[in-house]
Write an enzyme that holds these catalytic residues in place. Structure first.
Site, mmCIF file in Angstrom:
data_model
loop_
_atom_site.group_PDB
_atom_site.id
_atom_site.type_symbol
_atom_site.label_atom_id
_atom_site.label_comp_id
_atom_site.label_asym_id
_atom_site.label_seq_id
_atom_site.Cartn_x
_atom_site.Cartn_y
_atom_site.Cartn_z
ATOM 1 N N LYS A 191 -16.213 14.250 -78.630
ATOM 2 C CA LYS A 191 -15.314 15.362 -78.948
ATOM 3 C C LYS A 191 -16.081 16.679 -79.100
ATOM 4 C CE LYS A 191 -11.915 12.324 -81.128
ATOM 5 N NZ LYS A 191 -11.360 11.801 -82.393
ATOM 6 N N GLY A 218 -17.740 7.154 -78.331
ATOM 7 C CA GLY A 218 -16.585 7.399 -79.188
ATOM 8 C C GLY A 218 -16.417 8.881 -79.468
ATOM 9 N N SER A 219 -16.057 9.208 -80.713
ATOM 10 C CA SER A 219 -15.693 10.587 -81.055
ATOM 11 C C SER A 219 -16.852 11.571 -81.038
ATOM 12 C CB SER A 219 -15.028 10.611 -82.430
ATOM 13 O OG SER A 219 -13.769 9.963 -82.386
ATOM 14 N N ILE A 220 -18.073 11.087 -80.873
ATOM 15 C CA ILE A 220 -19.196 12.002 -80.650
ATOM 16 C C ILE A 220 -18.882 12.905 -79.461
ATOM 17 C CG2 ILE A 220 -21.603 12.140 -79.878
ATOM 18 C CD1 ILE A 220 -21.539 11.306 -82.720
#
Length: 583
Positions: free
Chosen positions: A307, A303-305
């Site tokens: 980013k 997921g947003s990790i």
């Protein structure tokens, strides 16, 4: 003529059958007495075992200790041994009772129905000290011994790290054809470090008490008990891990308290890049193969990790204009679907609030600059792996401390690099992006160190029985390019803002006694629970104290509904407990 032929055939049949039986008997009695069948059974030893009773004091297999020398699996415990023949003879039970402060009636009661030697320790309500053992042995009562015996610790830690052992005679002979001295019942490593270091851990000899019995279990040669001890000063060895037993216990207790049933924790020492704690859930149950996997070494949707990687690439490629703003009221595809209403945000603010559109936009621009920008940057951060220690150890050219660790990946199909929606999904850590929690922890440690990436170590030394060093594992850098110190510095600012900003996804951690920097992540898994609810991987990864980084920590809960996740609470509690030890 037919009758004669039949008689000949029958005769030949009986001769062949008799020959096979004779050969089988010869194999058992004369030829294969010390290595019978594929299991390599020692028939001589087994025949002796049928006429003996014994107490194994130490099975001779090597041990695992933590970074401070504390045992992770076994303990040496003062124990009382009573042999069965005491039921049939007159012996000074009152003297033993007085020496250990256990009533003579209780000792007699425990002896009543035993057929094998009885071992009593604190688990059985018999608490003994070293002084008590001295008193017991000073009495010189045949069949009564005070010993220090190896036994499992009541509450073991690091089960997935250490792994399990089991009997597999066929595999034993295949792996170690030159070790014919090993019984086919010898335990070998099946998972974890038990498997990795199996060759070093194999026993040299057992330490045991032994006496001979007849068919009814009575002493065959009087009541003399033989003490057989391993006189080798070098074996068994100890594998000194980098695990901190106290920190490991904290991590395990917190996950249990927060009811994280699937997922885990990785805690690294940033300076040395050593594993201080690693927990995988569900708890290991050797009767359930589904629990044997260490999920901290398996690729998961981040997921947003992810980013963090997009931000690092944007900085490296000069796309981090501080004045630039992104329309965070749009979804990841640039559509105004009414799902978000965050307005115009800078890169820093977008990172803090985890705005999807900012990072899909940057990912598209990065792909135009360099088709390999994302995987190259992930590799610079030490994310993709494998990142566990590997190198030369004696005759092993490519020895791996964590051979079960899998490599991460970003693209499932090279064609996706030219598909805008595939790039958008990749930018937010979905589509085919999968990385290990160990890799994520290593990425956070790399950023905290200013960009220097290292292999992750979980074993420090192999020690001989006498405490001298057999082998030391050096600290090794990871090969390949690394991010610039400038990029690391800017990433540190972004990770800190996630917590420090009043609207950051990590603002909960502002109340901790020490400063934290990190990034949250929520990844769709494509699974649903029994109620039809979508299941997610929930992450928080970071380091602390943010001003002088000492620990990198990753917590992930797998296959959970967003409302039920205990990820942030677990991260909070672990940091809070560790903060009490930080000076």
């Amino acid at each position: 003529m037919n009758v004669k032929r039949r008689l000949i055939f029958v005769g030949i049949f009986f001769i062949l059958t008799f020959s096979i039986i004779l050969y089988r008997l010869a194999a058992i009695q004369l030829i294969q007495t010390e290595s019978f069948s594929a299991k390599g059974v020692n028939l001589v030893q087994e025949s002796v075992n049928q006429r003996t009773q014994e107490v194994v004091i130490d099975d001779g297999r090597g041990r695992f200790i933590d970074r401070n020398g504390d045992s992770l699996r076994n303990q040496v415990e003062p124990s009382l041994v009573l042999f069965p023949f005491l039921k049939e003879v007159s012996w000074p039970v009152e003297k033993l009772s007085e020496a250990i402060n256990v009533s003579s009636n209780e000792l007699k009661r425990r002896l009543q129905n035993i057929k094998e030697p009885l071992v009593l320790s604190s688990k059985d309500g018999v608490n003994l000290s070293s002084e008590d053992l001295a008193k017991i042995n000073k009495l010189e009562i045949p069949g009564v011994f005070g010993i220090y015996r190896q036994s499992p610790i009541d509450e073991t830690v690091g089960e997935h790290i250490i792994g399990i052992t089991g009997e597999n005679a066929k595999l034993l002979r295949k792996k170690y054809p030159d070790r014919q001295d090993l019984s086919y019942k010898t335990q070998i490593g099946i998972t974890g470090l038990e498997k990795t270091f199996d060759e070093f851990l194999l026993p040299d000899a057992q330490t045991k008490l032994l006496y001979h019995v007849d068919g009814d279990g009575n002493p065959l040669f009087g009541v003399n008990v033989k003490y057989i001890a391993d006189s080798n000063p070098f074996y068994p060895i100890s594998v000194k891990t980098t695990i901190d037993k106290n920190l490991q216990s904290i991590a395990e207790d917190v996950l249990h308290k927060q009811k994280v049933d699937k997922g885990g924790v990785v805690l690294l020492d940033i300076e040395s890049n050593e594993v201080l704690a690693m927990v995988s859930k569900p708890e290991l149950n050797r009767s359930d193969d589904r629990t044997l996997m260490n999920y901290m070494l398996q690729p998961l949707f981040p997921g947003s990790i992810f980013k963090t990687v997009i931000s690092a690439a944007a900085i490296e490629y000069g796309l981090n204009d501080a004045a630039r703003e992104f329309n965070c009221s749009l979804n990841l595809y640039g559509e105004n679907d009414g799902g978000q209403d965050d307005g115009m945000l800078s890169l820093a603010k977008s990172f803090a609030k985890s705005c999807n559109y900012t990072f899909t936009t940057l990912a598209g621009e990065l792909m135009e600059k360099d088709i390999n920008a994302l995987e190259d940057t992930a590799d610079k951060l030490g994310l993709l792996g494998p990142v566990g220690w590997q190198g030369e150890v004696f005759h092993y050219q490519h020895f791996k401390q964590l051979p079960e660790e899998k490599a991460g990946r970003i693209w499932g199909d090279e064609k996706d690099k030219n598909v805008p929606k595939a790039i958008d999904q990749t930018a937010i850590g979905q589509k085919n992006v999968k990385v290990t929690p160990l890799g994520v922890a290593n990425m956070m440690a790399t950023i905290a160190r200013g960009g220097h990436k290292q292999q992750v170590k979980i074993v420090e030394n192999i020690l001989y029985k006498n405490g001298t060093n057999m082998f030391s594992f050096t600290s090794n850098s990871l090969k390949g390019e690394k991010i610039s110190p400038y990029t690391a510095s800017k990433l540190q600012e972004l990770l800190r803002l996630v917590v420090a900003d009043s609207e950051g996804t990590g603002r909960r951690f502002q109340t901790l006694p020490i400063d934290v920097a990190g990034k949250s992540g929520t990844a769709q898994t494509g699974k649903k629970n029994a109620k039809g609810q979508d299941l997610y991987n929930k992450w928080f990864a970071g380091y602390f104290p943010s001003s002088q980084p000492k620990y990198a920590l990753v917590v992930v809960e797998m296959d959970t509904t967003s409302d039920e996740a205990g990820t942030n609470a677990s991260f909070y509690d672990i940091v809070n407990e560790i903060s009490k030890t930080v000076r």
